[in-house]
Design an enzyme around this catalytic site. Structure first.
Site, PDB file in Angstrom:
ATOM      1  N   LYS A 180       0.832  -1.141  -0.165  1.00  0.00           N
ATOM      2  CA  LYS A 180      -0.064  -0.198   0.072  1.00  0.00           C
ATOM      3  C   LYS A 180       0.849   1.422   0.312  1.00  0.00           C
ATOM      4  O   LYS A 180       1.796   1.400   1.020  1.00  0.00           O
ATOM      5  CB  LYS A 180      -0.865  -0.009   1.226  1.00  0.00           C
ATOM      6  CG  LYS A 180      -1.732   1.260   1.523  1.00  0.00           C
ATOM      7  CD  LYS A 180      -2.539   1.153   2.494  1.00  0.00           C
ATOM      8  CE  LYS A 180      -3.282   2.342   2.836  1.00  0.00           C
ATOM      9  NZ  LYS A 180      -4.074   2.346   4.142  1.00  0.00           N
ATOM     10  N   THR A 223      -5.986   3.811  10.995  1.00  0.00           N
ATOM     11  CA  THR A 223      -4.983   4.166  11.913  1.00  0.00           C
ATOM     12  C   THR A 223      -5.378   3.346  12.983  1.00  0.00           C
ATOM     13  O   THR A 223      -4.463   3.469  14.016  1.00  0.00           O
ATOM     14  CB  THR A 223      -5.443   5.619  12.383  1.00  0.00           C
ATOM     15  OG1 THR A 223      -6.784   5.671  12.197  1.00  0.00           O
ATOM     16  CG2 THR A 223      -4.735   6.652  11.543  1.00  0.00           C
TER      17      THR A 223
HETATM   18  C1  LIG Z   1     -15.409  -1.806  10.386  1.00  0.00           C
HETATM   19  C2  LIG Z   1     -14.091  -1.773  10.740  1.00  0.00           C
HETATM   20  C3  LIG Z   1     -12.911  -1.559   9.829  1.00  0.00           C
HETATM   21  C4  LIG Z   1     -11.768  -1.667  10.131  1.00  0.00           C
HETATM   22  N1  LIG Z   1     -10.708  -1.356   9.308  1.00  0.00           N
HETATM   23  C5  LIG Z   1      -9.624  -1.234   9.777  1.00  0.00           C
HETATM   24  C6  LIG Z   1      -8.466  -1.096   8.804  1.00  0.00           C
HETATM   25  O1  LIG Z   1      -8.541  -0.829   7.672  1.00  0.00           O
HETATM   26  N2  LIG Z   1      -7.269  -0.763   9.438  1.00  0.00           N
HETATM   27  C7  LIG Z   1      -6.912  -0.773  10.924  1.00  0.00           C
HETATM   28  O2  LIG Z   1      -5.760  -0.494  11.286  1.00  0.00           O
HETATM   29  N3  LIG Z   1      -7.793  -1.032  11.544  1.00  0.00           N
HETATM   30  C8  LIG Z   1      -9.210  -1.379  11.240  1.00  0.00           C
HETATM   31  N4  LIG Z   1     -10.200  -1.560  12.208  1.00  0.00           N
HETATM   32  C9  LIG Z   1      -9.942  -1.908  13.599  1.00  0.00           C
HETATM   33  C10 LIG Z   1      -9.180  -3.085  13.700  1.00  0.00           C
HETATM   34  O3  LIG Z   1     -10.033  -4.057  13.275  1.00  0.00           O
HETATM   35  C11 LIG Z   1      -9.310  -3.372  15.199  1.00  0.00           C
HETATM   36  O4  LIG Z   1      -8.519  -2.266  15.713  1.00  0.00           O
HETATM   37  C12 LIG Z   1      -8.239  -4.695  15.475  1.00  0.00           C
HETATM   38  O5  LIG Z   1      -8.830  -5.741  14.738  1.00  0.00           O
HETATM   39  C13 LIG Z   1      -8.354  -5.118  16.950  1.00  0.00           C
HETATM   40  O6  LIG Z   1      -9.528  -5.368  17.402  1.00  0.00           O
HETATM   41  P1  LIG Z   1      -9.163  -6.066  18.781  1.00  0.00           P
HETATM   42  O7  LIG Z   1      -8.107  -7.084  18.785  1.00  0.00           O
HETATM   43  O8  LIG Z   1      -9.187  -4.911  19.703  1.00  0.00           O
HETATM   44  O9  LIG Z   1     -10.751  -6.870  18.897  1.00  0.00           O
HETATM   45  P2  LIG Z   1     -11.318  -7.896  18.603  1.00  0.00           P
HETATM   46  O10 LIG Z   1     -10.931  -8.330  17.243  1.00  0.00           O
HETATM   47  O11 LIG Z   1     -12.949  -7.614  18.697  1.00  0.00           O
HETATM   48  O12 LIG Z   1     -11.020  -9.194  19.501  1.00  0.00           O
HETATM   49  C14 LIG Z   1     -11.585  -9.254  20.856  1.00  0.00           C
HETATM   50  C15 LIG Z   1     -10.904 -10.540  21.600  1.00  0.00           C
HETATM   51  O13 LIG Z   1     -11.444 -10.358  22.861  1.00  0.00           O
HETATM   52  C16 LIG Z   1     -11.880 -11.722  23.158  1.00  0.00           C
HETATM   53  N5  LIG Z   1     -12.921 -11.786  24.168  1.00  0.00           N
HETATM   54  C17 LIG Z   1     -13.938 -11.055  24.186  1.00  0.00           C
HETATM   55  N6  LIG Z   1     -14.848 -11.236  25.679  1.00  0.00           N
HETATM   56  C18 LIG Z   1     -14.096 -12.131  26.139  1.00  0.00           C
HETATM   57  C19 LIG Z   1     -14.014 -12.790  27.187  1.00  0.00           C
HETATM   58  N7  LIG Z   1     -15.280 -12.724  28.064  1.00  0.00           N
HETATM   59  N8  LIG Z   1     -13.236 -13.666  27.686  1.00  0.00           N
HETATM   60  C20 LIG Z   1     -12.379 -13.930  26.709  1.00  0.00           C
HETATM   61  N9  LIG Z   1     -12.027 -13.524  25.745  1.00  0.00           N
HETATM   62  C21 LIG Z   1     -12.822 -12.421  25.297  1.00  0.00           C
HETATM   63  C22 LIG Z   1     -12.354 -12.302  21.758  1.00  0.00           C
HETATM   64  O14 LIG Z   1     -12.420 -13.685  21.838  1.00  0.00           O
HETATM   65  C23 LIG Z   1     -11.427 -11.774  20.775  1.00  0.00           C
HETATM   66  O15 LIG Z   1     -10.245 -12.768  20.869  1.00  0.00           O
HETATM   67  C24 LIG Z   1     -11.410  -1.628  11.637  1.00  0.00           C
HETATM   68  C25 LIG Z   1     -12.642  -1.706  12.399  1.00  0.00           C
HETATM   69  C26 LIG Z   1     -13.926  -1.834  12.173  1.00  0.00           C
HETATM   70  C27 LIG Z   1     -15.030  -2.101  12.904  1.00  0.00           C
END
Ligand SMILES: Cc1cc2nc3c(=O)[nH]c(=O)nc-3n(C[C@H](O)[C@H](O)[C@H](O)COP(=O)(O)OP(=O)(O)OC[C@H]3O[C@@H](n4cnc5c(N)ncnc54)[C@H](O)[C@@H]3O)c2cc1C
Length: 511
Positions: A81, A347
């Site tokens: 990219k 971001t």
């Molecule tokens: C529509 C959309 C588009 C996006 N596009 C981009 C992009 O292009 N570029 C970018 O940098 N970011 C993007 N993001 C953001 C990116 O997806 C997230 O920042 C990144 O995936 C991190 O997610 P996370 O790990 O915080 O949460 P999640 O992926 O939701 O993971 C949460 C974890 O917590 C665990 N969990 C939850 N509850 C419990 C529980 N009670 N007990 C044990 N485990 C639990 C789940 O099992 C999972 O493993 C986007 C987000 C959205 C919504």
């Protein structure tokens, strides 16, 4: 003296944020054989599974872990990219780029934009994109690894990646577990706090297993299981500045050679993304539910994607804003648990990285220190404000007249800090100096120029350069860029020759 090191760090969540945290922490602490790093992940609650476009800082993250970039690209089915291409934002049939390179170069110590503004007024300069190497490579569907590494000059550029988020989590999981992270499968059902300090003490999993720790990293997604549900830290809502509150996402078969940039296509009530991977295309529609229903957004997305769908479209509601503290008591939150800014500038993953830098840079000790926490919270907030302003600017400057969503965005009030940025540029062609410098002058310039905002004045130093020299210098820069672009391979050829996708790693397991 007592040993003030942390004995046990527990990460909750196995999405991108959780495994990035696990990798960074074990890299830092693996050698001390004292602090144990564990990650609890629910087999019942899935990850968000989107998050596939990045900014160049992701390469620093990989380098820090000594991960081979070519191996990473192959195993996460990534593409490269160079920029984000904005289509239709400045009116019908418009396109401009926000590239990962500077525009032109300074002349006689004065920034390029001042020369460009004057030359444009004289009718002697092309559109800004022609002076950015990344924009031109992206426009031509090309990619090459930058030759110069000094980070300067208009023939230097940087790049990021588009990757498969699920494969990235799997890659980092395997890496982290090999390095010593303990993986625990289980769903946290209850969080026990210490009656005196209010710190999180123990996680109770479904089935009764208890996990205690000194520091907890909340990567549990939007809900913020520890930081919000247990500690009630609070959330600062920014939806009045960023009115989109839903996204529909769906992958499809890729029918064209992969672009070397993320496409951002303005639509009736928001915008659509196109993120090309080696094996498929990621598509999404970020929209305002006040202006478009979920069903209508889904239908619109499905009718505009380029190939057959590979999964059911998913509706993802979100609330734009920031957790009031990234660090509260003995909980540090990252990823979606720490807040959400829509993916317009890719971001979020960068902000996980940034959060980890704050954490590792002020590595907590067993005895809590409030001054340290306040400092980190303050710096983190300033960083988010800076990025928020940049994203809001896209909506504020839009030129899609006659569509209710876009008309409202053009007329909305924006944060004072952004107002100052806009006024300063309109009057002087200069940019605010901020403590946080993530989006640099060339990024702000891409947007102002892309949306057709020209300043009233340029630096008077420009008038010291004769007009013929000015035109010649600009023509030379554009020609240098065009010549470099003509010699570069296409993005698809580059990938085929250097880093074609390999079969994904099997998910590792040790707990
Ligand atoms: C529509 C959309 C588009 C996006 N596009 C981009 C992009 O292009 N570029 C970018 O940098 N970011 C993007 N993001 C953001 C990116 O997806 C997230 O920042 C990144 O995936 C991190 O997610 P996370 O790990 O915080 O949460 P999640 O992926 O939701 O993971 C949460 C974890 O917590 C665990 N969990 C939850 N509850 C419990 C529980 N009670 N007990 C044990 N485990 C639990 C789940 O099992 C999972 O493993 C986007 C987000 C959205 C919504």
């Amino acid at each position: 003296m007592t040993d003030n090191r942390l004995r046990s760090i527990v990460i909750v969540g196995g999405g991108t944020a959780g495994w990035m945290a696990a990798a960074a922490l074990i890299e830092r602490l693996g050698a001390n054989h004292y602090t144990r790093v564990s990650l609890v992940e629910s087999p019942e609650i899935g990850t968000i599974g989107v998050g596939e476009a990045t900014v160049p800082h992701i390469r620093d993250f990989l380098k820090h872990l000594r991960i081979n970039e070519v191996d990473f690209v192959k195993r996460t089915h990534a593409t490269f990219k160079l920029a984000i291409g904005f289509e239709g934002w400045a009116g019908k049939d418009t396109q401009f780029f926000h590239p990962f390179s500077e525009h032109g170069m300074p002349l006689a110590g004065t920034s390029f934009q001042h020369y460009w503004v004057k030359a444009r007024q004289l009718g002697q300069a092309d559109v800004l994109d022609r002076y950015g190497l990344s924009s031109e490579l992206a426009r031509a569907g090309k990619f090459a690894v930058p030759k110069s590494n000094d980070g300067k000059g208009f023939l230097f550029f940087n790049y990021a990646m588009h990757f498969d988020a699920t494969l990235v989590a799997r890659y980092l999981k395997s890496w982290s577990m090999t390095a010593g992270v303990r993986h625990i499968e289980g769903t946290v059902a209850n969080v026990r706090l210490n009656g005196e300090s209010g710190n999180v003490e123990t996680l109770v999993l479904n089935g009764g297993r208890e996990i205690s720790g000194d520091l907890f990293i909340d990567c549990s997604g939007f809900q913020g299981l520890l930081i919000e549900k247990a500690l009630h830290t609070g959330y600062e809502d920014w939806s009045h500045w960023l009115p989109c509150d839903r996204a529909v996402a769906v992958p499809c078969e890729g029918r064209s050679e992969p672009a070397s940039y993320t496409r951002s296509i303005a639509d009736q009530a928001g915008w659509q993304w196109r993120i090309p991977l080696q094996h498929r295309m990621g598509n999404g529609y970020v929209f305002s539910s006040r202006h478009l229903s979920g069903e209508a957004a889904m239908a619109r997305l499905c009718e505009t994607v380029e190939g057959p769908l590979l999964a059911e479209p998913r509706l993802l509601p979100f609330r734009t804003g920031i957790r009031r503290k990234i660090w509260n008591k003995n909980v540090f939150c990252l990823g979606l648990a720490s807040g959400f800014l829509e993916p317009l500038e890719s971001t979020s993953i960068y902000l996980v990285q940034r959060g980890l830098q704050y954490l590792l840079g002020s590595f907590p000790q067993a005895t809590p220190n409030l001054a340290l926490q306040d400092n980190v919270n303050h710096r983190n907030h300033a960083h988010w404000n800076h990025i928020r302003d940049f994203i809001v600017l896209h909506y504020k400057l839009n030129r899609r007249e006659g569509e209710p969503f876009w008309d409202e965005c053009r007329h909305m009030a924006v944060p004072d800090s952004l107002n100052e940025t806009i006024q300063l540029y309109r009057e002087t062609g200069r940019f605010r100096q901020e403590a946080v410098e993530f989006f640099r002058a060339s990024s702000w310039l891409s947007l102002f120029a892309g949306f057709g905002v020209m300043p009233r004045y340029y630096s008077p130093a420009v008038d010291d350069v004769p007009e013929e020299s000015l035109a010649r210098e600009l023509a030379n820069m554009a020609a240098g860029i065009a010549s470099t672009v003509s010699k570069a391979p296409t993005h698809a050829d580059f990938i085929r020759a250097n880093c074609p996708a390999t079969l994904p790693l099997k998910a590792a397991s040790n707990g």
